[in-house]
Design an enzyme around this catalytic site. Structure first.
Site, short mmCIF file in Angstrom:
data_model
loop_
_atom_site.label_atom_id
_atom_site.label_comp_id
_atom_site.label_asym_id
_atom_site.label_seq_id
_atom_site.Cartn_x
_atom_site.Cartn_y
_atom_site.Cartn_z
N GLU A 182 -0.37 0.44 13.38
CA GLU A 182 -0.63 0.90 14.74
C GLU A 182 0.35 0.27 15.73
OE1 GLU A 182 -2.16 3.40 15.29
OE2 GLU A 182 -4.13 3.53 14.39
N ASP A 239 -3.95 0.30 0.80
CA ASP A 239 -2.63 0.38 0.17
C ASP A 239 -2.33 1.84 -0.14
OD1 ASP A 239 -0.38 -1.08 -0.79
OD2 ASP A 239 -0.99 -0.64 -2.85
N LYS A 285 3.53 -0.27 15.22
CA LYS A 285 4.75 0.55 15.19
C LYS A 285 4.51 1.92 15.81
CE LYS A 285 7.86 -2.14 13.21
NZ LYS A 285 9.09 -2.54 13.91
N TYR A 337 0.16 -3.79 11.95
CA TYR A 337 1.55 -3.34 11.75
C TYR A 337 1.66 -1.82 11.93
CZ TYR A 337 6.15 -2.83 9.56
OH TYR A 337 7.48 -2.54 9.30
N ARG A 346 -4.17 -3.75 7.59
CA ARG A 346 -2.77 -3.37 7.80
C ARG A 346 -2.54 -2.76 9.19
NH1 ARG A 346 -0.32 -2.35 2.35
NH2 ARG A 346 1.25 -1.10 3.38
N VAL A 352 6.90 -5.54 -3.34
CA VAL A 352 6.79 -5.34 -4.78
C VAL A 352 8.09 -5.70 -5.52
CG1 VAL A 352 7.36 -2.86 -4.66
CG2 VAL A 352 5.94 -3.71 -6.51
#
Length: 310
Positions: free
Chosen positions: A148, A272, A150, A146, A143, A188
């Site tokens: 890092e 997550d 941002k 994304y 992940r 989700v």
């Protein structure tokens, strides 16, 4: 009086198209920039041909020269399925895209709003997450492109503000849902609704005990506009502080569509986050913003949207 010229990067996406609607309805000009990786022309089709609307196919990793007053920098795949599809491209979009937009903002004297994310907090050790919390982020995980990406985008914004006096607004967006979400984005809300509409068992990762907060898109866009129009640089959290377990969300979706559906459990994906809830005291104090639409109110119109496309 001159009409405000707005540039929305990622303007054909989920959030960008709703923002386009709001600005067009307010009588402003909108230039929509999108490379259609996750954006869809159908999201902004009602404005094509309108004299105050312009659509440009463009990738923000490449510079562009335009005359605008405000830049709403939303371009970046935001769901794990899409940002992990090409993680190097995701990192480039966050870094180069933000660098290019800040360069444009500096040249033309525009104000820039960065759509950052709650993912800058990583798997948080502080709950709920205030803007002062610096996060717990894995720099080398699946992940990280994304999360890092941002984080460096935020860094660039504040460095441009300090070095060049660029007007910036940094917004940390928490989980948002509503019409125009992609059915295959892996988030989700869309996962559960699509599974239920196609009579498949609802998938819970790690038993569904992890928590999330779900903000309806109309509330989110209102917070975004208030931040852009304010004198606050941010960062400011925008999200709904109502906290639900993933299993509670699954039960709500199942009750709306088919109470007979089964749940199946799978292992939790790497990194997550176990908890995610915004502290929105700053947004409440500085912007007089708080969400108005509950999860129970927002799920039915979201469900109707998915029924129309699945």
């Amino acid at each position: 009086m001159r009409v405000t010229r707005n540039l929305i990067t990622g303007g054909a996406g989920f959030l960008g198209s709703h923002l386009t609607d709001r600005l067009m309805e307010a009588g402003e000009e909108v230039i929509c920039l999108d490379n259609y990786f996750t954006g869809r022309k159908s999201n902004i089709a009602q404005w094509i041909g309108h004299p105050r609307f312009e659509l440009i196919r463009h990738d923000v990793t490449e510079p562009i020269r335009l005359e605008v007053d405000r830049i709403w920098h939303l371009a970046c795949p935001a769901s794990p399925v899409h940002y992990q599809f090409n993680p190097i491209k995701t990192a480039k979009t966050s870094f180069l895209g933000t660098l290019n937009m800040l360069g444009l903002a500096r040249r033309v004297g525009a104000r820039l709003l960065l759509a950052s994310t709650s993912e800058v907090y990583g798997d948080p050790e502080v709950h709920p997450q205030p803007e002062s919390y610096r996060g717990c982020v894995n720099t080398i995980g699946i992940r990280s492109c994304y999360d890092e990406g941002k984080r460096i985008a935020e860094t660039l914004c504040f460095d441009y503000q300090r070095m060049h006096g660029t007007e910036i607004r940094v917004m940390r967006i928490f989980n948002t849902y509503g019409p125009r979400m992609l059915p295959d984005d892996g988030r989700v809300v869309s996962n559960f609704i699509v599974q239920a509409l196609t009579n498949k068992p609802i998938t819970l990762y790690g038993g569904g005990g992890q928590t999330r907060s779900f903000c309806y898109v109309d509330d989110l866009i209102q917070g975004m506009i208030l931040l852009m129009n304010s004198n606050e640089s941010g960062p400011i959290n925008i999200g709904n502080p109502g906290e639900f377990s993933i299993k509670q969300l699954a039960e709500k979706v199942r009750a709306l569509i088919n109470p007979e559906l089964k749940f199946i459990n799978l292992p939790l994906p790497q990194d997550d986050p176990l908890q995610r809830q915004p502290d929105i005291a700053l947004a409440n104090q500085r912007l007089n913003w708080s969400p108005k639409i509950s999860l129970d109110q927002g799920l039915p119109p979201t469900l109707e949207w998915f029924k129309s496309i699945v």
